[in-house]
Design an enzyme around this catalytic site. Structure first.
Site, PDB file in Angstrom:
ATOM      1  N   HIS A 183       0.826  -1.218   0.000  1.00 11.48           N
ATOM      2  CA  HIS A 183       0.000   0.000   0.000  1.00 11.48           C
ATOM      3  C   HIS A 183       0.857   1.265   0.000  1.00 11.48           C
ATOM      4  O   HIS A 183       0.508   2.267   0.630  1.00 11.48           O
ATOM      5  CB  HIS A 183      -0.962   0.021   1.199  1.00 11.48           C
ATOM      6  CG  HIS A 183      -1.962  -1.093   1.194  1.00 11.48           C
ATOM      7  ND1 HIS A 183      -3.157  -1.019   0.527  1.00 11.48           N
ATOM      8  CD2 HIS A 183      -1.931  -2.321   1.759  1.00 11.48           C
ATOM      9  CE1 HIS A 183      -3.821  -2.161   0.684  1.00 11.48           C
ATOM     10  NE2 HIS A 183      -3.099  -2.972   1.420  1.00 11.48           N
ATOM     11  N   ASN A 194     -10.292  -3.024   2.002  1.00 14.19           N
ATOM     12  CA  ASN A 194      -9.902  -3.022   0.586  1.00 14.19           C
ATOM     13  C   ASN A 194     -11.140  -2.794  -0.270  1.00 14.19           C
ATOM     14  O   ASN A 194     -12.259  -2.751   0.257  1.00 14.19           O
ATOM     15  CB  ASN A 194      -9.277  -4.372   0.207  1.00 14.19           C
ATOM     16  CG  ASN A 194      -7.808  -4.475   0.621  1.00 14.19           C
ATOM     17  OD1 ASN A 194      -7.106  -3.473   0.689  1.00 14.19           O
ATOM     18  ND2 ASN A 194      -7.368  -5.676   0.885  1.00 14.19           N
ATOM     19  N   TYR A 251       0.140  -4.509  11.891  1.00 11.47           N
ATOM     20  CA  TYR A 251      -0.015  -3.100  11.483  1.00 11.47           C
ATOM     21  C   TYR A 251       0.663  -2.125  12.459  1.00 11.47           C
ATOM     22  O   TYR A 251       1.484  -1.312  12.035  1.00 11.47           O
ATOM     23  CB  TYR A 251      -1.493  -2.761  11.257  1.00 11.47           C
ATOM     24  CG  TYR A 251      -1.940  -3.164   9.870  1.00 11.47           C
ATOM     25  CD1 TYR A 251      -1.923  -4.498   9.472  1.00 11.47           C
ATOM     26  CD2 TYR A 251      -2.332  -2.229   8.924  1.00 11.47           C
ATOM     27  CE1 TYR A 251      -2.296  -4.878   8.191  1.00 11.47           C
ATOM     28  CE2 TYR A 251      -2.708  -2.601   7.638  1.00 11.47           C
ATOM     29  CZ  TYR A 251      -2.686  -3.932   7.282  1.00 11.47           C
ATOM     30  OH  TYR A 251      -3.041  -4.302   6.008  1.00 11.47           O
TER      31      TYR A 251
END
Ligand code: NDP
Length: 499
Positions: A56, A129, A339
């Site tokens: 990303h 997404n 993350y």
């Protein structure tokens, strides 16, 4: 003479006069080390780049608001859903997945759709997404999978051989690969696609009842895609097309909108659902779990500085708020760890103090120090707990009900075990029941074009293995792809007959 104009200064605030010319020994002589301003300028310039996101990396972002339009308080006690009309500030970052920061916006790729809701109970990050599913369902496979989407270790080029080798060895990927190969793999713009939370999450209501949830953002602009050749053309014409588009429409006041909807599954329903309800390669059919309206998301402001807000934005599925929680979805569980870990590496341990990431409401805890601590570091307040001095409480009303689990057996997950191994029914539903003839035609064309890139000594093995999967999805699809590749179908059917 004093004037109201801003003075040019060093980073430490000292006014100076010479910005472009170095201090040197005569016109033809060397520079002086004492020209500190030159050193400061260059030293900062050398440090302008931070590590780009491994996935990303290329993204676009905007601020906006979320407004509740339907009462869902019987499912969730989250304060942002408290009443119809309630507004919550949001920041949304769209992205492509596999390309680097300078890659083209129209690459065939899933698109990231990550939303940060600044709620009074903390920031809620819905890090989704533009597809409701994913290529894999076990997070331990993520790094290997992403390596296949990046560059070949020797040629430093993208490699269709690596991609299809991996996909063909991991048939659970085929549902996502089918969507990727359809024209939804090349959305016209970030405005013209849906967003999905993708994972199964949970809602908790004020009676402490838990429901399993899927989140869907439906575009109000309508789905619009590039064909493969249009996307290729745009890659050369304007690699930053999606960024330009987003900036242009928002700056002229044409604010893009999505309606947020949820699917809800009760704990009881989850026990008899045909598929594993926590499997990220599966959807929940709409007719069994209809979409329920929640609210409207609107984007209305492009950040004044791209790096400050878009590049430094840090989303984490771990960031949930009271009334919204996790599920046993293995990919979600993996992302809860990875993350925040990625952000600590990229931005530092204090990344949540950066304005775009900062909770605008109270933050009270005993975390202290670390690089770039810029919020006063808790001043003179105690940095340990329990203590006899401060009045910070752990509020019991935020306690969640315990998660009920079906098994007490710990072992390696087998994604191909009976009950987990139906990789083909849902992509078959998509191909047969949802795609119209022109979508089918384009999808087949795109698959054939992409598979033609498979090369090298294992070419035949990889092509045949993947063709078997297309046949398992749908015989007509398999035949069409085989014909496009010029492969003799008899051999494939023989291979399929063995299983
Ligand atoms: P429905 O007919 O109720 O829904 C089909 C869904 O497919 C719609 O959400 C539609 O999105 C979406 N869709 C249409 N064309 C494509 C495409 N080329 N690629 C991906 N999605 C597309 O059927 P079901 O709920 O029974 O699901 C059937 C199949 O549809 C699934 O197996 C799955 O592949 C796909 N799908 C299902 C979703 C779900 O959450 N149930 C979500 C997205 C896809 P839109 O209405 O916005 O055009």
């Amino acid at each position: 003479m004093e004037s109201n104009k801003k003075k040019l200064t060093t980073a430490s605030g000292s006014p100076y006069v010479e910005h472009e010319n170095t201090m040197s020994v005569g016109a033809r002589g060397p520079l002086l080390l004492q020209d500190y301003i030159y050193h400061e300028k260059m030293a900062h310039f050398n440090r302008e780049r931070i590590p780009e996101r491994v996935v990303h990396a290329k993204g676009s972002g905007a601020y906006g608001k979320f407004t509740v339009t339907n009462d869902i308080t019987k499912y969730s006690r989250a304060k942002l859903f408290k009443e119809i009309g309630k507004e919550t500030k949001v920041f949304l970052r769209f992205s492509t997945v596999g390309g680097e920061k300078g890659s083209a916006d129209t690459e065939r790729d899933p698109r990231g759709f990550a939303v940060k809701f600044y709620t009074e109970d903390g920031n809620w990050d819905l890090v989704g997404n533009n597809t409701p599913i994913f290529f894999i369902k076990d997070p331990k496979k993520f790094d290997d999978f992403i390596h296949t989407q990046k560059r070949d270790p020797k040629t430093n080029c993208k490699s269709p051989t690596m991609m299809w080798d991996y996909w063909s060895l991991n048939p659970e990927s085929i549902h996502q690969v089918l969507i990727l190969m359809s024209d939804r793999g090349t959305p016209y713009s970030y405005r013209n696609m849906n967003g999905y939370g993708s994972h199964t999450f949970s809602f908790i209501n004020k009676n402490n009842e838990t429901f399993w949830i899927k989140f869907h953002f439906k575009t109000a602009q309508g789905i619009k895609n590039f064909t493969n050749s249009e996307a290729e053309e745009m890659r050369g014409k304007d690699p930053d097309w999606a960024q330009h588009d987003l900036v242009q429409v928002i700056e002229k006041g044409d604010f893009p909108k999505w309606s947020l909807k949820v699917q809800i599954m009760t704990q009881e329903e989850s026990k008899t659902f045909k598929w594993n309800p926590f499997d990220l390669t599966k959807i929940w059919p709409h007719k069994d779990f209809p979409l329920i309206d929640v609210g409207v998301l609107e984007l209305n402001k492009i950040p004044d500085n791209y790096f400050a807000d878009v590049e430094q934005a840090a989303f984490a599925p771990a960031h949930v708020v009271d009334g919204i929680s996790y599920s046993p979805d293995k990919m979600l569980q993996g992302r809860l760890l990875s993350y925040p870990d990625a952000h600590r590496y990229r931005l530092g341990a204090n990344y949540e103090q950066i304005p775009v990431n900062k909770c605008p409401y109270a933050v009270n805890n005993y975390q202290r120090d670390g690089y770039m601590r810029v919020d006063g570091n808790g001043d003179s307040n105690p940095n340990y707990r329990p203590n006899s001095f401060d009045d910070i409480v752990a509020d019991e009303s935020y306690k969640q009900p315990p998660m009920q689990l079906d098994s007490s057996v710990a072992d390696w997950y087998d994604r191909n075990a009976p009950g987990e191994n139906d990789h083909f029914t849902q992509p078959g539903m998509l191909f047969r029941n949802v795609m119209n003839n022109s979508e089918k035609k384009n999808t087949i064309h795109n698959i054939v074009g992409a598979m033609k890139g498979i090369d090298g000594p294992k070419k035949e093995i990889i092509v045949n293995r993947q063709l078997c999967h297309w046949f398992r999805v749908d015989v007509e699809l398999g035949k069409a792809v085989a014909a496009g590749l010029g492969v003799n179908v008899e051999n494939i059917l023989k291979e399929l007959g063995k299983h």
